[in-house]
Design an enzyme around this catalytic site. Structure first.
Site, PDB file in Angstrom:
ATOM      1  N   SER A  15      73.425  65.989-100.471  1.00 17.54           N
ATOM      2  CA  SER A  15      73.044  65.342-101.768  1.00 17.54           C
ATOM      3  C   SER A  15      71.152  65.220-101.609  1.00 17.54           C
ATOM      4  CB  SER A  15      73.582  64.108-101.630  1.00 17.54           C
ATOM      5  OG  SER A  15      73.062  63.380-103.272  1.00 17.54           O
ATOM      6  N   THR A  62      80.917  61.946-106.312  1.00 24.04           N
ATOM      7  CA  THR A  62      80.201  63.106-106.467  1.00 24.04           C
ATOM      8  C   THR A  62      81.672  63.660-105.948  1.00 24.04           C
ATOM      9  OG1 THR A  62      78.586  65.534-106.235  1.00 24.04           O
ATOM     10  CG2 THR A  62      78.918  63.587-103.935  1.00 24.04           C
ATOM     11  N   LYS A  66      84.967  62.742-108.367  1.00 19.83           N
ATOM     12  CA  LYS A  66      85.215  61.865-109.551  1.00 19.83           C
ATOM     13  C   LYS A  66      86.263  61.273-110.277  1.00 19.83           C
ATOM     14  CE  LYS A  66      81.221  65.010-110.580  1.00 19.83           C
ATOM     15  NZ  LYS A  66      80.099  65.662-110.505  1.00 19.83           N
ATOM     16  N   ASN A  87      81.219  59.851-113.047  1.00 17.55           N
ATOM     17  CA  ASN A  87      79.771  59.975-111.682  1.00 17.55           C
ATOM     18  C   ASN A  87      79.347  58.961-111.607  1.00 17.55           C
ATOM     19  OD1 ASN A  87      78.521  60.188-113.969  1.00 17.55           O
ATOM     20  ND2 ASN A  87      76.928  62.124-112.810  1.00 17.55           N
ATOM     21  N   ASP A 102      76.823  64.171-116.472  1.00 20.82           N
ATOM     22  CA  ASP A 102      75.726  65.338-115.869  1.00 20.82           C
ATOM     23  C   ASP A 102      76.609  66.572-117.456  1.00 20.82           C
ATOM     24  OD1 ASP A 102      76.966  65.444-113.156  1.00 20.82           O
ATOM     25  OD2 ASP A 102      79.101  65.490-113.330  1.00 20.82           O
ATOM     26  N   GLY A 127      84.142  78.300-117.109  1.00 22.51           N
ATOM     27  CA  GLY A 127      85.280  76.822-116.220  1.00 22.51           C
ATOM     28  C   GLY A 127      85.741  76.384-117.087  1.00 22.51           C
ATOM     29  N   GLY A 130      85.765  70.102-113.217  1.00 21.30           N
ATOM     30  CA  GLY A 130      85.060  68.596-113.312  1.00 21.30           C
ATOM     31  C   GLY A 130      83.676  68.552-114.801  1.00 21.30           C
ATOM     32  N   ARG A 152      89.415  81.217-115.189  1.00 21.66           N
ATOM     33  CA  ARG A 152      89.796  81.932-114.021  1.00 21.66           C
ATOM     34  C   ARG A 152      91.336  81.428-114.840  1.00 21.66           C
ATOM     35  NH1 ARG A 152      89.424  81.737-107.753  1.00 21.66           N
ATOM     36  NH2 ARG A 152      89.904  79.876-108.952  1.00 21.66           N
ATOM     37  N   MET A 219      74.447  75.879-113.617  1.00 18.90           N
ATOM     38  CA  MET A 219      74.703  74.627-113.186  1.00 18.90           C
ATOM     39  C   MET A 219      74.679  74.972-111.771  1.00 18.90           C
ATOM     40  SD  MET A 219      77.895  72.404-115.311  1.00 18.90           S
ATOM     41  CE  MET A 219      78.250  72.656-117.102  1.00 18.90           C
TER      42      MET A 219
END
Ligand code: NAP
Length: 279
Positions: A15, A62, A66, A87, A102, A127, A130, A152, A219
């Site tokens: 991190s 993280t 979350k 977060n 975020d 996507g 989260g 997906r 991202m």
């Protein structure tokens, strides 16, 4: 007395948050410390309670915690509620407040650093995990014309679109994106909120969806352009970006939630980029 903050995750050694928050504290003159907390996969609540009991004032949360942080919070911001994920935790005298920074970090990076206005834009959000959930409400609040969520697992995209409850949001699978006609320019912006970059691959977005794009935003970040950024550039997208700016902006918003002071982000981002080798 120095106020204690930390980032909790598993893994957490990678991190960048301690370095970012140390720079924010120095810049704003806030007397805080910031550390890393590795929580066992089945031990999130115990680690958080122990940190709070020993004077901790707040946490960044993280992967993969979350959703547990969302459950742990006793009060939540509207954007945390909309994301179903937290977060940022702030420990008050009476209650634990949960927020999600975020999405606002993403929107600020796109609009303020990259200068790409979101109002009226057609967005493809790849996507439905989260990160995508966190992005949905702030993107809508920025005045975008539409958001097409592609994932997906199509049912997750459909569920997320319903959760938003906004007529500007729709959902589909990657195959359906190939149906755009040869002259169509279906999107102004693609945000990649899948984790395919971590597997060194671009999400399976057909080339037709890249036509006429103004910005391709990943991202994910790293020392080199991600596979999604490379593909967008190859297909003629004039502007590509990784998610390092989002990381710094979401941290700045967390700092504001805790301290009521908004740090400057530009110099911190420049230094971080130099540290990870993309300066
Ligand atoms: P997550 O909840 O695990 O969701 C992962 C998403 O990626 C899901 O939509 C998943 O689809 C999709 N995916 C995974 N492998 C795929 C593949 N091979 N092909 C197509 N789709 C695939 O993760 P998250 O928390 O949303 O995070 C997503 C990414 O954003 C991560 O790489 C994370 O590092 C990054 N992120 C960056 C920031 C920042 O500040 N820059 C902040 C948050 C997250 P399914 O639903 O089908 O599994």
């Amino acid at each position: 007395m120095t106020d204690r903050y930390a980032v909790v995750g598993n893994p957490v050694a990678h991190s960048r948050s301690p370095s970012i928050h140390a720079q924010f504290a120095q810049q704003t003159g806030q007397d805080i410390s910031y550390e890393r907390l590795l929580a066992p996969l089945d031990g999130f609540v115990a680690v958080v309670e122990a940190f709070r009991a020993t004077g901790g004032r707040g946490l960044n949360v993280t992967l993969p915690f979350k959703l547990q942080a969302f459950e742990f919070a006793q009060q939540r911001s509207p954007r945390a509620q909309a994301a179903g994920a937290v977060n940022t935790l702030r420990f008050g005298a009476d209650a634990v407040f949960g927020d999600n920074t975020d999405g606002v970090g993403l929107v600020r990076d796109i609009q303020e650093r990259l200068g790409f206005r979101l109002e009226g834009k057609r967005v493809l959000l790849a996507g439905a995990g989260g990160a995508a959930r966190g992005a949905l409400l702030p993107l809508l609040q920025s005045g975008v014309a539409s958001i097409s969520i592609v994932n997906r697992t199509v049912t997750r995209a459909v569920d997320l679109a319903r959760l938003g409850g906004d007529p500007r949001v729709s959902a589909c699978g990657f195959d359906e994106l190939a149906n755009a006609g040869p002259d169509d320019a279906p999107f102004d912006l693609i945000v990649n909120a899948t984790s395919t970059g971590l597997e060194d691959a671009a999400p399976p977005i057909p080339s037709a969806a890249y036509r006429g794009l103004g910005l391709a935003y990943d991202m994910v970040y790293g020392a080199a352009p991600t596979p999604f950024m490379r593909r967008a550039a190859e297909l003629g997208c004039p502007r590509v970006s990784d998610g390092l700016g989002m990381l710094v902006e979401q941290a700045a918003e967390s700092f504001f939630v805790w301290r009521g002071v908004r740090p400057q982000t530009g110099a911190v981002l420049t230094r971080l980029r130099a540290e990870i080798g993309t300066a």
